[in-house]
Design a protein around this motif. Structure first.
Motif, PDB file in Angstrom:
ATOM      1  N   SER A  54       0.656  -1.292  -0.182  1.00 32.83           N
ATOM      2  CA  SER A  54      -0.148  -0.014  -0.024  1.00 32.83           C
ATOM      3  C   SER A  54       0.714   1.414   0.060  1.00 32.83           C
ATOM      4  N   VAL A  55       0.174   2.379  -0.458  1.00 30.22           N
ATOM      5  CA  VAL A  55       0.937   3.560  -0.835  1.00 30.22           C
ATOM      6  C   VAL A  55       0.073   4.682  -0.247  1.00 30.22           C
ATOM      7  N   LEU A  56       0.798   5.835   0.027  1.00 29.00           N
ATOM      8  CA  LEU A  56      -0.064   7.126   0.162  1.00 29.00           C
ATOM      9  C   LEU A  56       0.487   8.226  -0.874  1.00 29.00           C
ATOM     10  N   VAL A  57      -0.582   8.772  -1.402  1.00 33.19           N
ATOM     11  CA  VAL A  57      -0.042  10.139  -2.090  1.00 33.19           C
ATOM     12  C   VAL A  57      -0.970  11.476  -1.453  1.00 33.19           C
ATOM     13  N   SER A  58      -0.472  12.658  -1.398  1.00 36.05           N
ATOM     14  CA  SER A  58      -0.953  13.852  -0.894  1.00 36.05           C
ATOM     15  C   SER A  58      -1.305  14.798  -2.104  1.00 36.05           C
ATOM     16  N   LEU A  59      -2.726  14.905  -2.188  1.00 40.71           N
ATOM     17  CA  LEU A  59      -3.036  15.814  -3.208  1.00 40.71           C
ATOM     18  C   LEU A  59      -3.834  17.055  -2.626  1.00 40.71           C
ATOM     19  N   THR A  60      -3.638  18.358  -3.658  1.00 41.69           N
ATOM     20  CA  THR A  60      -4.116  19.438  -3.219  1.00 41.69           C
ATOM     21  C   THR A  60      -5.629  19.124  -3.607  1.00 41.69           C
ATOM     22  N   GLU A  61      -6.633  19.785  -2.680  1.00 41.37           N
ATOM     23  CA  GLU A  61      -7.940  19.374  -2.803  1.00 41.37           C
ATOM     24  C   GLU A  61      -8.510  19.894  -4.177  1.00 41.37           C
ATOM     25  N   CYS A 125      -3.806   1.495  -8.176  1.00 42.72           N
ATOM     26  CA  CYS A 125      -3.981   1.371  -6.695  1.00 42.72           C
ATOM     27  C   CYS A 125      -5.676   1.722  -6.369  1.00 42.72           C
ATOM     28  N   ARG A 126      -6.211   0.882  -5.485  1.00 47.08           N
ATOM     29  CA  ARG A 126      -7.527   1.247  -5.132  1.00 47.08           C
ATOM     30  C   ARG A 126      -7.613   1.739  -3.723  1.00 47.08           C
ATOM     31  N   VAL A 127      -8.221   2.828  -3.663  1.00 48.64           N
ATOM     32  CA  VAL A 127      -8.329   3.807  -2.606  1.00 48.64           C
ATOM     33  C   VAL A 127      -9.049   2.950  -1.462  1.00 48.64           C
ATOM     34  N   VAL A 128      -8.212   2.986  -0.406  1.00 48.94           N
ATOM     35  CA  VAL A 128      -8.730   2.278   0.973  1.00 48.94           C
ATOM     36  C   VAL A 128      -9.082   3.179   1.974  1.00 48.94           C
ATOM     37  N   SER A 129      -8.475   4.449   2.020  1.00 47.76           N
ATOM     38  CA  SER A 129      -8.567   5.254   2.955  1.00 47.76           C
ATOM     39  C   SER A 129      -8.517   6.721   2.114  1.00 47.76           C
ATOM     40  N   ARG A 130      -9.302   7.719   2.773  1.00 47.71           N
ATOM     41  CA  ARG A 130      -9.229   9.220   2.272  1.00 47.71           C
ATOM     42  C   ARG A 130      -9.224  10.116   3.512  1.00 47.71           C
ATOM     43  N   ALA A 131      -8.120  10.643   3.702  1.00 49.34           N
ATOM     44  CA  ALA A 131      -8.248  11.791   4.947  1.00 49.34           C
ATOM     45  C   ALA A 131      -7.958  13.108   4.431  1.00 49.34           C
ATOM     46  N   PRO A 132      -8.844  14.089   4.678  1.00 53.23           N
ATOM     47  CA  PRO A 132      -8.559  15.386   4.573  1.00 53.23           C
ATOM     48  C   PRO A 132      -7.570  15.975   5.419  1.00 53.23           C
ATOM     49  N   ALA A 133      -6.650  16.912   4.845  1.00 49.59           N
ATOM     50  CA  ALA A 133      -5.529  17.485   5.644  1.00 49.59           C
ATOM     51  C   ALA A 133      -5.197  18.759   5.130  1.00 49.59           C
ATOM     52  N   TYR A 134      -5.923  19.865   6.058  1.00 44.87           N
ATOM     53  CA  TYR A 134      -5.791  21.172   5.636  1.00 44.87           C
ATOM     54  C   TYR A 134      -6.370  21.392   4.153  1.00 44.87           C
ATOM     55  N   HIS A 136      -5.277  19.822   1.653  1.00 50.89           N
ATOM     56  CA  HIS A 136      -4.816  18.439   0.724  1.00 50.89           C
ATOM     57  C   HIS A 136      -5.734  17.337   1.216  1.00 50.89           C
ATOM     58  N   VAL A 137      -5.806  16.310   0.285  1.00 49.97           N
ATOM     59  CA  VAL A 137      -6.300  14.972   0.600  1.00 49.97           C
ATOM     60  C   VAL A 137      -5.447  13.790   0.541  1.00 49.97           C
ATOM     61  N   LEU A 138      -5.304  13.204   1.727  1.00 45.69           N
ATOM     62  CA  LEU A 138      -4.374  12.041   1.867  1.00 45.69           C
ATOM     63  C   LEU A 138      -5.176  10.791   1.265  1.00 45.69           C
ATOM     64  N   PHE A 139      -4.737  10.201   0.330  1.00 41.88           N
ATOM     65  CA  PHE A 139      -5.185   9.012  -0.284  1.00 41.88           C
ATOM     66  C   PHE A 139      -4.354   7.811  -0.008  1.00 41.88           C
ATOM     67  N   VAL A 140      -4.815   6.801   0.720  1.00 40.31           N
ATOM     68  CA  VAL A 140      -4.079   5.633   0.953  1.00 40.31           C
ATOM     69  C   VAL A 140      -4.574   4.598  -0.106  1.00 40.31           C
ATOM     70  N   GLY A 141      -3.811   4.052  -0.743  1.00 44.86           N
ATOM     71  CA  GLY A 141      -4.148   2.886  -1.801  1.00 44.86           C
ATOM     72  C   GLY A 141      -3.569   1.672  -1.766  1.00 44.86           C
ATOM     73  N   GLN A 142      -4.308   0.436  -1.940  1.00 44.03           N
ATOM     74  CA  GLN A 142      -3.941  -0.724  -1.818  1.00 44.03           C
ATOM     75  C   GLN A 142      -3.502  -1.142  -3.258  1.00 44.03           C
TER      76      GLN A 142
END
Ligand code: FMN
Length: 179
Positions: A54-61, A125-134, A136-142
């Motif tokens: 699994s990986v994480l990417v941080s994208l601006t909203e 990747c398939r998104v398994v978690s989405r967390a807003p951070a200020y 940005h949005v943190l997507f964790v993907g399997q």
């Protein structure tokens, strides 16, 4: 109950300068909603776990790619090689998503997302978690599929500039400049 001391304000230019001293690779995150391909240059990427991969990417909203990932729950990460600086620049431009793919060689992954040619490799990747951070949005993907690409030096980003690695692992690091 004692109140938390307010944190010392951090000097933002200093923070930016310091963060620029953290060198990273450069990737292009791609997504697809029906006929629409979207993608952006991303260095806020990290590997989260091996089991499951699994990986994480941080994208601006407000990136055009973010709602595409929200709608489909799928994204790919393409790892750029040192000679793909123009690809990084293309995907960092604020232009309509489809313009970024004009005359760009891609192939389709298992999920239908565009995978760029000439990279070091890519993961889907398939998104398994989405967390807003200020802002940005943190997507964790399997990771549902991974493919190796060229065995070539990576594109590296350091101090707001590209640094190209050469065979033999010698890095030529930039000292300034803008994204
Ligand atoms: C080297 C580099 C790294 C970048 N990393 C990120 C990142 O990690 N997350 C992000 O949201 N934007 C990042 N950007 C900015 C986006 O690529 C840029 O805002 C892009 O135009 C957004 O595209 P979109 O609106 O079509 O999705 C980066 C740009 C560059 C040049």
């Amino acid at each position: 109950m004692t109140s938390e001391p307010s944190p010392t304000p951090v000097d933002v230019p200093l923070f930016r300068d310091l963060m620029g001293r953290w060198s990273t690779g450069v990737s292009v995150v791609t997504a697809r909603d029906g006929p629409l391909d979207a993608g952006l240059t991303v260095n806020a990427f990290l590997s989260v776990s091996l089991a499951p991969p699994s990986v994480l990417v941080s994208l601006t909203e407000d990136a055009d790619t973010t709602p595409v990932i929200d709608r489909t729950g799928l994204f790919a990460v393409n790892f750029l090689a040192a000679d793909q600086r123009a690809v990084s620049e293309r995907f960092a431009r604020a232009v309509p998503p489809t313009d970024k793919f004009t005359d760009l060689p891609v192939h389709r992954g298992q999920t239908g997302v565009a995978l760029l040619e000439g990279t070091l490799g890519a993961i889907e990747c398939r998104v398994v978690s989405r967390a807003p951070a200020y802002d940005h949005v943190l997507f964790v993907g399997q990771v549902v599929r991974a493919e190796l690409g060229r065995n070539a030096p990576p594109l590296v980003f350091f101090r707001s500039a590209y640094a190209e690695a050469e065979p033999g692992d010698r890095l030529h690091l930039g000292t300034g400049g803008k994204r």
